[in-house]
Design a protein around this motif. Structure first.
Motif, mmCIF file in Angstrom:
data_model
loop_
_atom_site.group_PDB
_atom_site.id
_atom_site.type_symbol
_atom_site.label_atom_id
_atom_site.label_comp_id
_atom_site.label_asym_id
_atom_site.label_seq_id
_atom_site.Cartn_x
_atom_site.Cartn_y
_atom_site.Cartn_z
ATOM 1 N N ASP A 142 48.454 25.132 37.275
ATOM 2 C CA ASP A 142 47.271 25.125 36.416
ATOM 3 C C ASP A 142 46.954 26.548 35.952
ATOM 4 O OD1 ASP A 142 46.647 22.292 36.681
ATOM 5 O OD2 ASP A 142 46.123 22.783 38.754
ATOM 6 N N TYR A 143 47.105 27.493 36.880
ATOM 7 C CA TYR A 143 46.841 28.900 36.574
ATOM 8 C C TYR A 143 47.942 29.768 37.186
ATOM 9 C CZ TYR A 143 42.033 27.600 35.337
ATOM 10 O OH TYR A 143 40.932 27.032 34.751
ATOM 11 N N ILE A 144 48.429 30.722 36.396
ATOM 12 C CA ILE A 144 49.288 31.790 36.912
ATOM 13 C C ILE A 144 48.544 33.093 36.672
ATOM 14 C CG2 ILE A 144 51.482 33.015 36.697
ATOM 15 C CD1 ILE A 144 52.753 30.405 35.753
ATOM 16 N N LEU A 145 48.177 33.769 37.750
ATOM 17 C CA LEU A 145 47.455 35.039 37.664
ATOM 18 C C LEU A 145 48.440 36.184 37.908
ATOM 19 C CD1 LEU A 145 44.294 34.158 39.828
ATOM 20 C CD2 LEU A 145 44.589 33.884 37.356
ATOM 21 N N ALA A 155 42.463 33.582 42.934
ATOM 22 C CA ALA A 155 43.526 32.615 43.242
ATOM 23 C C ALA A 155 43.080 31.675 44.358
ATOM 24 C CB ALA A 155 44.806 33.349 43.636
ATOM 25 N N ALA A 156 42.516 32.227 45.420
ATOM 26 C CA ALA A 156 42.063 31.402 46.553
ATOM 27 C C ALA A 156 40.912 30.491 46.145
ATOM 28 C CB ALA A 156 41.635 32.306 47.711
ATOM 29 N N SER A 157 40.012 30.980 45.301
ATOM 30 C CA SER A 157 38.853 30.178 44.881
ATOM 31 C C SER A 157 39.261 29.056 43.936
ATOM 32 C CB SER A 157 37.808 31.088 44.216
ATOM 33 O OG SER A 157 37.333 32.058 45.131
ATOM 34 N N LEU A 158 40.201 29.322 43.033
ATOM 35 C CA LEU A 158 40.710 28.268 42.151
ATOM 36 C C LEU A 158 41.468 27.223 42.967
ATOM 37 C CD1 LEU A 158 41.943 30.445 39.149
ATOM 38 C CD2 LEU A 158 40.105 28.743 39.047
ATOM 39 N N LYS A 175 41.035 45.021 40.750
ATOM 40 C CA LYS A 175 42.039 44.108 40.165
ATOM 41 C C LYS A 175 42.675 43.216 41.225
ATOM 42 C CE LYS A 175 44.579 47.195 38.186
ATOM 43 N NZ LYS A 175 43.684 48.339 38.443
ATOM 44 N N THR A 176 43.190 43.842 42.286
ATOM 45 C CA THR A 176 43.863 43.061 43.323
ATOM 46 C C THR A 176 42.864 42.202 44.086
ATOM 47 O OG1 THR A 176 45.598 44.724 43.560
ATOM 48 C CG2 THR A 176 45.315 43.191 45.377
ATOM 49 N N THR A 177 41.698 42.740 44.375
ATOM 50 C CA THR A 177 40.642 41.955 45.021
ATOM 51 C C THR A 177 40.320 40.720 44.195
ATOM 52 O OG1 THR A 177 39.666 43.908 46.056
ATOM 53 C CG2 THR A 177 38.236 41.998 45.791
ATOM 54 N N THR A 178 40.214 40.905 42.885
ATOM 55 C CA THR A 178 39.922 39.781 41.993
ATOM 56 C C THR A 178 41.091 38.810 41.940
ATOM 57 O OG1 THR A 178 38.361 41.046 40.650
ATOM 58 C CG2 THR A 178 39.445 39.168 39.579
ATOM 59 N N SER A 179 42.308 39.326 41.830
ATOM 60 C CA SER A 179 43.484 38.458 41.732
ATOM 61 C C SER A 179 43.614 37.559 42.958
ATOM 62 C CB SER A 179 44.756 39.310 41.572
ATOM 63 O OG SER A 179 44.709 40.075 40.391
ATOM 64 N N VAL A 180 43.518 38.147 44.145
ATOM 65 C CA VAL A 180 43.683 37.386 45.386
ATOM 66 C C VAL A 180 42.544 36.387 45.576
ATOM 67 C CG1 VAL A 180 43.672 37.561 47.918
ATOM 68 C CG2 VAL A 180 45.057 39.147 46.546
ATOM 69 N N ASN A 181 41.320 36.844 45.377
ATOM 70 C CA ASN A 181 40.173 35.989 45.676
ATOM 71 C C ASN A 181 39.912 34.940 44.602
ATOM 72 O OD1 ASN A 181 39.096 37.021 48.308
ATOM 73 N ND2 ASN A 181 39.158 38.934 47.149
ATOM 74 N N LEU A 240 50.090 33.354 42.086
ATOM 75 C CA LEU A 240 49.711 34.753 41.899
ATOM 76 C C LEU A 240 50.989 35.595 41.835
ATOM 77 C CD1 LEU A 240 47.787 37.181 41.842
ATOM 78 C CD2 LEU A 240 47.591 36.996 44.334
ATOM 79 N N VAL A 241 51.146 36.361 40.768
ATOM 80 C CA VAL A 241 52.313 37.242 40.595
ATOM 81 C C VAL A 241 51.841 38.675 40.784
ATOM 82 C CG1 VAL A 241 54.148 37.996 39.035
ATOM 83 C CG2 VAL A 241 53.325 35.626 38.935
ATOM 84 N N ASP A 242 52.383 39.342 41.794
ATOM 85 C CA ASP A 242 52.021 40.736 42.070
ATOM 86 C C ASP A 242 52.971 41.643 41.298
ATOM 87 O OD1 ASP A 242 51.185 43.140 43.017
ATOM 88 O OD2 ASP A 242 51.558 42.725 45.130
ATOM 89 N N LEU A 243 52.445 42.298 40.268
ATOM 90 C CA LEU A 243 53.249 43.186 39.427
ATOM 91 C C LEU A 243 52.891 44.655 39.667
ATOM 92 C CD1 LEU A 243 55.424 42.142 37.447
ATOM 93 C CD2 LEU A 243 53.868 42.666 35.570
ATOM 94 N N ASP A 244 52.182 44.915 40.744
ATOM 95 C CA ASP A 244 51.756 46.274 41.090
ATOM 96 C C ASP A 244 52.693 46.841 42.156
ATOM 97 O OD1 ASP A 244 50.494 48.607 41.918
ATOM 98 O OD2 ASP A 244 48.496 47.726 41.922
ATOM 99 N N PRO A 245 53.323 48.008 41.917
ATOM 100 C CA PRO A 245 54.235 48.594 42.914
ATOM 101 C C PRO A 245 53.598 48.825 44.288
ATOM 102 C CG PRO A 245 54.473 49.720 40.810
ATOM 103 C CD PRO A 245 53.289 48.797 40.660
ATOM 104 N N GLN A 246 52.266 48.893 44.347
ATOM 105 C CA GLN A 246 51.603 49.065 45.642
ATOM 106 C C GLN A 246 51.735 47.819 46.514
ATOM 107 O OE1 GLN A 246 47.725 51.506 45.309
ATOM 108 N NE2 GLN A 246 47.966 50.605 43.274
#
Length: 265
Positions: free
Chosen positions: A120-123, A24-27, A16-22, A36-42
């Protein structure tokens, strides 16, 4: 108006996080304005972008609990071309506090509403569970992107997630839909991987992204260097996969836009 996509799967370790970060960078590399909004306590999304997750003034916890305006929690990542609202361990407390809060399911949706048109995108990088944080993400989102490994236990978890999607549609967010299923850690030499992949396509059809993200050493190494993989090693198979995913999503948006114009005419 921007599009909000929740990247979610209640099973941990699926990317999930790998996909979210990468993604976001690719878009962003495709000249899209991305948050990118990090909603994971980690708080791993922040670390994957080279930020100290505890070092910022505000986090997604403050946004959820209305302790700070969303605009003040946004960190611009100039090196990578996108923006981030970091998450941290405070979100664990938010899970409990939200249970007794007013309008608990719509806190994130209300917070993001003033800035949605700016991107354009909020992940949204969701935690690996179907808790109140994930519910907030699903209520705020226009669609769900589900990363999953092609294994049988993952299929069972996907069934539970689709049930939750329907519950959200039936109650607080009728417009929520499935953006797509992304096959991660993909190994086409594995018979089980092929079997599960075929089942996904048979059941979900074109909702399964054509792009598959392979197991890739450079992709796994990139977070330890605080970089998206396209900045760490743009020629790696992992980087190429996420660039392809971004392209696939952008083409889909364009097709949908053309279809809506034809329907209006």
């Amino acid at each position: 108006m921007g599009k909000i996509i929740a990247v979610t799967n209640q099973k941990g370790g699926v990317g999930k996080t790998t996909t979210s970060v990468n993604l976001a960078a690719s878009l962003a590399a495709a000249k899209r304005n991305v948050l990118l909004v990090d909603l994971d306590p980690q708080g791993n999304a922040a670390m994957g972008c080279g930020l100290d997750k505890e070092g910022g003034r505000y986090s997604s916890y403050d946004v959820l609990m209305a302790a700070a305006p969303v605009s003040e929690a946004i960190v611009t990542l100039s090196d990578y071309g996108f923006s981030l609202i970091p998450g941290n361990a405070d979100l664990t407390a938010a899970e409990v506090q939200l249970l007794s809060a007013e309008k608990r399911e719509v806190r994130l949706a209300q917070a993001l509403k003033p800035i949605k048109a700016d991107f354009d995108y909020i992940l949204i990088d969701c935690p690996p569970s179907l808790n109140m944080l994930t519910v907030n993400a699903m209520v705020a989102a226009d669609s769900l992107l589900i990363p999953m490994q092609c294994e049988y236990y993952a299929l069972e978890g996907l069934s539970a997630l689709m049930s939750t999607l329907k519950d959200i549609q039936d109650t607080v967010n009728p417009d929520l839909h499935l953006e797509g299923i992304l096959r991660t850690m993909f190994d086409d030499r594995n018979r089980l991987t092929k079997d599960v992949s075929e089942q996904l396509i048979r059941y979900f059809g074109d909702k399964v992204f054509r792009t598959c993200v392979p197991r890739n050493i450079r992709l796994a190494e990139a977070p330890s260097h605080g970089m998206p993989v396209i900045n760490y090693d743009k020629s790696s198979r992992g980087a190429i996969a996420y660039i392809a995913l971004a392209g696939e999503m952008i083409r889909k948006e364009k097709r949908n836009g053309l279809m809506q114009k034809k329907n209006v005419v």
